[in-house]
Design a protein around this motif. Structure first.
Motif, mmCIF file in Angstrom:
data_model
loop_
_atom_site.group_PDB
_atom_site.id
_atom_site.type_symbol
_atom_site.label_atom_id
_atom_site.label_comp_id
_atom_site.label_asym_id
_atom_site.label_seq_id
_atom_site.Cartn_x
_atom_site.Cartn_y
_atom_site.Cartn_z
ATOM 1 N N THR A 1 -3.685 -3.395 -8.626
ATOM 2 C CA THR A 1 -3.227 -3.497 -7.240
ATOM 3 C C THR A 1 -3.833 -2.404 -6.386
ATOM 4 O OG1 THR A 1 -1.127 -4.440 -8.012
ATOM 5 C CG2 THR A 1 -1.200 -3.603 -5.756
ATOM 6 N N SER A 2 -3.860 -1.196 -6.916
ATOM 7 C CA SER A 2 -4.442 -0.070 -6.188
ATOM 8 C C SER A 2 -5.924 -0.305 -5.917
ATOM 9 C CB SER A 2 -4.246 1.223 -6.989
ATOM 10 O OG SER A 2 -4.806 2.322 -6.318
ATOM 11 N N GLN A 3 -6.639 -0.798 -6.936
ATOM 12 C CA GLN A 3 -8.066 -1.093 -6.775
ATOM 13 C C GLN A 3 -8.285 -2.188 -5.734
ATOM 14 O OE1 GLN A 3 -11.052 0.110 -8.696
ATOM 15 N NE2 GLN A 3 -9.609 1.799 -8.777
ATOM 16 N N GLN B 1 0.836 -1.205 0.000
ATOM 17 C CA GLN B 1 0.000 0.000 0.000
ATOM 18 C C GLN B 1 0.868 1.250 0.000
ATOM 19 O OE1 GLN B 1 -3.797 0.113 0.703
ATOM 20 N NE2 GLN B 1 -3.364 2.067 -0.257
ATOM 21 N N GLY B 2 1.893 1.251 0.846
ATOM 22 C CA GLY B 2 2.779 2.406 0.913
ATOM 23 C C GLY B 2 3.529 2.646 -0.384
ATOM 24 N N GLY C 1 -8.953 -7.123 -6.891
ATOM 25 C CA GLY C 1 -8.758 -6.046 -7.856
ATOM 26 C C GLY C 1 -9.113 -6.430 -9.268
ATOM 27 N N LYS C 2 -9.730 -7.595 -9.456
ATOM 28 C CA LYS C 2 -10.026 -8.084 -10.806
ATOM 29 C C LYS C 2 -11.089 -7.240 -11.506
ATOM 30 C CE LYS C 2 -11.633 -12.151 -13.368
ATOM 31 N NZ LYS C 2 -12.117 -13.546 -13.318
ATOM 32 N N PHE C 3 -12.106 -6.837 -10.761
ATOM 33 C CA PHE C 3 -13.207 -6.094 -11.371
ATOM 34 C C PHE C 3 -13.166 -4.631 -10.944
ATOM 35 C CE2 PHE C 3 -14.700 -10.494 -11.329
ATOM 36 C CZ PHE C 3 -15.126 -10.640 -12.647
ATOM 37 N N ASP D 1 -13.704 -6.247 -16.243
ATOM 38 C CA ASP D 1 -12.786 -7.312 -15.819
ATOM 39 C C ASP D 1 -11.379 -6.972 -16.312
ATOM 40 O OD1 ASP D 1 -11.365 -9.587 -15.285
ATOM 41 O OD2 ASP D 1 -12.860 -10.986 -16.050
ATOM 42 N N ILE D 2 -10.623 -6.240 -15.486
ATOM 43 C CA ILE D 2 -9.305 -5.760 -15.909
ATOM 44 C C ILE D 2 -8.311 -6.912 -16.058
ATOM 45 C CG2 ILE D 2 -8.457 -5.311 -13.565
ATOM 46 C CD1 ILE D 2 -7.067 -2.808 -14.650
#
Length: 638
Positions: free
Chosen positions: A588-590, A322-323, A598-600, A528-529
């Motif tokens: 990753t951010s999502q 996260q950081g 974070g897939k969707f 769906d990224i």
């Protein structure tokens, strides 16, 4: 009488940073205290994990190699030559040497006492800036584009000196610290400290910090009888206090503690002792920040006694991710750090499981990671994909041997599940008898998949051809990798089948250039990224790499290698690598924001800038897919 040796040392130092930032008088005082050391070729100066010496070093003549031990192998990290500094960071950061140093040839070194040098650090801002930048980049001269330093895993992508690493993060301090007035008795203040479980209390006058009383003051001044417990705290407090503004960095805090020999720093509104107290930064706070250092996390993992401890450490790794994402650290660097942590966790799970069984493995084996972990791209806590290969054995011992490894795999996957890596829904795990096989069986499996590429076998190929060595016998891993390249070389048409399967994946955009989203289910109207954007780039990199027999799994590394072997197509591959970095960072951010895989992605809540950023990644996908069509004659594949 002149000190000719000191003058010669000064004459050398003045041409190299950070000594060229000091006035001649100060530099001369340093030069008089410097020790001269001679080392023969290959003589050890200090070893990895040694306690730090009382001085750091500068190369006067010769050369020094810095090395680090990996998996039973010593890696030369860098070569220091004339004017280069090394061995300073552990002294400032109060940690053991992260790497060793040895004379690469006959060498003369200057040993500079850290205590002497620390006294001038904060008096010369440019020297302090040099050190902070050095810590952030781990280069010996961060102010030049031509530095040779490659001291942090050889990652050249890191550019943001000002906020890349822990030492340059803003230090987290304790807000609303416990305070008392100067006339408060030591006894009453000590009771307040005990009730609040703290080791210090700030003495204030109209909320302006004028002193601090610590456990040490009570021990050395009250416990020894120098003062009475009924005396006021102003009699024994340390004064004046050392103050800083709220944006103090970890490195600045460490340097300030080193210079002033204090354990606490007071945080005030403007950084001076004339304004209101807003917080206290203690040595403990810095230790907690260092606790999220990846090196310390891996050390903790290697000594973990159970899966619950591993789970706790992996949670800290998620905070680290996260950081990094918030600081916009290059995603390639982030994947290397987090992948190494995931690997060490898996190794520890294997060690704990073998200890639990109580019997060592009967034959050589290798634990393999598949999918995103195999590609070293598993930043989020997604499900686990793994497999196991063991040495070829006689038929009469096969059943017993496989039984052992299935038991081992079951225990390992169970521990990984406790850590947070969910069981694979498709049961693609080493605990499944289908994926716990001998070398001979794995080779036969690969050969069958390539020779008879049905839809199921192609799907398995996509998953299993990203296998990566995690633990065990590397020779077994090498045999498997070579067999895949050999079989594909004999039947190159197989890559056409793989390409066709990749191109059958749903496109990211519709006819009118709108995002294609899910039409029903719990993720209705979400994009769906993973399937529509990330997977096509991963698949294309894998296919081209198999074609060229490139033995790396990481998607970014594959595209970078492809740029070398196909310079005529370097623009396409470079754009794919850049697009993949953006998409992986976005996912990753999502995932961290929504506490999921974070897939969707909910397109409706994205800003216009984020939508455009995502769409900009889709052109490289189209271009590389066109290249697949032409290269592998997709039109000829039934």
């Amino acid at each position: 009488m002149k000190n000719t040796i000191a003058e010669r040392i000064l004459d050398f130092l003045k041409d190299f940073p950070p000594f060229n930032l000091l006035p001649k008088e100060t530099l001369y005082e340093i030069s008089k205290k410097i020790e001269i050391h001679y080392f023969e070729k290959d003589q050890i100066i200090f070893d990895q994990n040694d306690n730090p010496h009382e001085h750091f070093y500068m190369v006067y003549e010769g050369a020094v190699r810095l090395y680090r031990f990996g998996e039973d192998k010593k890696h030369v990290v860098d070569i220091c030559d004339e004017g280069d500094l090394f061995g300073l960071r552990p002294l400032i950061m109060k940690e053991n040497y992260l790497m060793g140093a040895a004379a690469n040839e006959e060498s003369i070194l200057y040993g500079i006492p850290i205590q002497l040098f620390s006294d001038i650090i904060l008096n010369y801002p440019k020297v302090s800036q040099f050190l902070i930048a050095s810590f952030a980049t781990n280069t010996r001269d961060p102010f030049t584009d031509k530095h040779k330093g490659k001291l942090f895993a050889n990652i050249e992508a890191i550019r943001k000196v000002e906020n890349s690493f822990i030492e340059t993060q803003t230090a987290k301090y304790t807000q609303n610290p416990i305070t008392c007035s100067p006339k408060t008795t030591v006894q009453f203040a000590a009771k307040v400290m005990t009730a609040n479980v703290i080791n210090s209390i700030v003495v204030t006058l109209d909320n302006i910090p004028i002193g601090i009383m610590t456990d040490k003051d009570i021990r050395t001044k009250i416990g020894t009888g120098l003062f009475k417990i009924t005396d006021p705290v102003e009699a024994i407090m340390t004064s004046p206090v050392i103050t800083f503004a709220e944006n103090i960095t970890v490195a600045e805090a460490q340097l300030a503690r080193l210079k002033h020999k204090v354990s606490h720093l007071c945080i005030t509104k403007d950084g001076t002792n004339k304004t209101e107290l807003v917080g206290i930064l203690a040595e403990h706070d810095l230790s907690l920040i260092q606790g999220n250092n990846p090196l310390l996390l891996t050390k903790q993992i290697r000594t973990a006694k159970d899966a619950e401890t591993l789970k706790y450490i992996r949670t800290k790794a998620s905070e680290l991710t996260q950081g990094y994402i918030e600081q916009e650290i290059p995603i390639y660097f982030v994947t290397k750090v987090i992948s190494e942590i995931n690997t060490v966790i898996t190794k520890r799970a294997i060690h704990l499981s073998i200890k639990e069984i109580g019997v060592e493995p009967p034959v050589a084996y290798t634990w393999l990671a598949l999918g995103s972990q195999g590609r070293k791209e598993q930043l989020l806590m997604t499900d686990q994909d793994n497999a196991l290969v063991f040495e070829n054995i006689s038929e009469e011992k096969y059943a017993e041997t496989k039984k052992y490894f299935l038991e081992l795999a079951s225990k390992v996957t169970e521990k990984l599940n406790i850590v947070g890596f969910e069981y694979c829904p498709a049961n693609i795990m080493a605990s499944n008898p289908k994926w716990c096989l001998s070398v001979c069986e794995w080779k036969s499996q690969f050969k069958d998949w390539i020779k008879h590429p049905t839809s199921d076998k192609i799907l398995n190929s996509i998953i299993f051809f990203d296998f990566e060595f995690i633990y065990g016998d590397t020779h077994l891993y090498d045999k498997m990798a070579k067999s895949v390249f050999k079989y594909i070389y004999k039947k190159p048409v197989f890559l056409g089948f793989l390409s066709k399967a990749t191109l059958d994946n749903p496109a990211p955009l519709g006819f009118f250039k709108q995002f294609l989203v899910e039409e029903d289910g719990e993720n209705k109207d979400h994009f769906d990224i993973k399937s529509r954007a990330i997977r096509p780039l991963v698949d294309a990199a894998r296919i081209f790499s198999l074609h060229h027999q490139i033995s790396v799994n990481n998607t970014i590394a594959r595209y970078e290698k492809l740029m070398e072997v196909e310079p005529q197509n370097s623009d396409i591959f470079e754009s794919c690598a850049n697009a993949f970095k953006i998409l992986l960072q976005f996912r990753t951010s999502q995932g961290l924001t929504n506490n999921d895989s974070g897939k969707f992605v909910d397109i409706n809540i994205l800003s216009k800038a984020d939508r455009l950023k995502l769409k900009s990644c889709f052109k490289p996908i189209k271009n590389v897919q066109e290249s697949l069509k032409l290269r592998f004659n997709i039109s000829q594949i039934p």
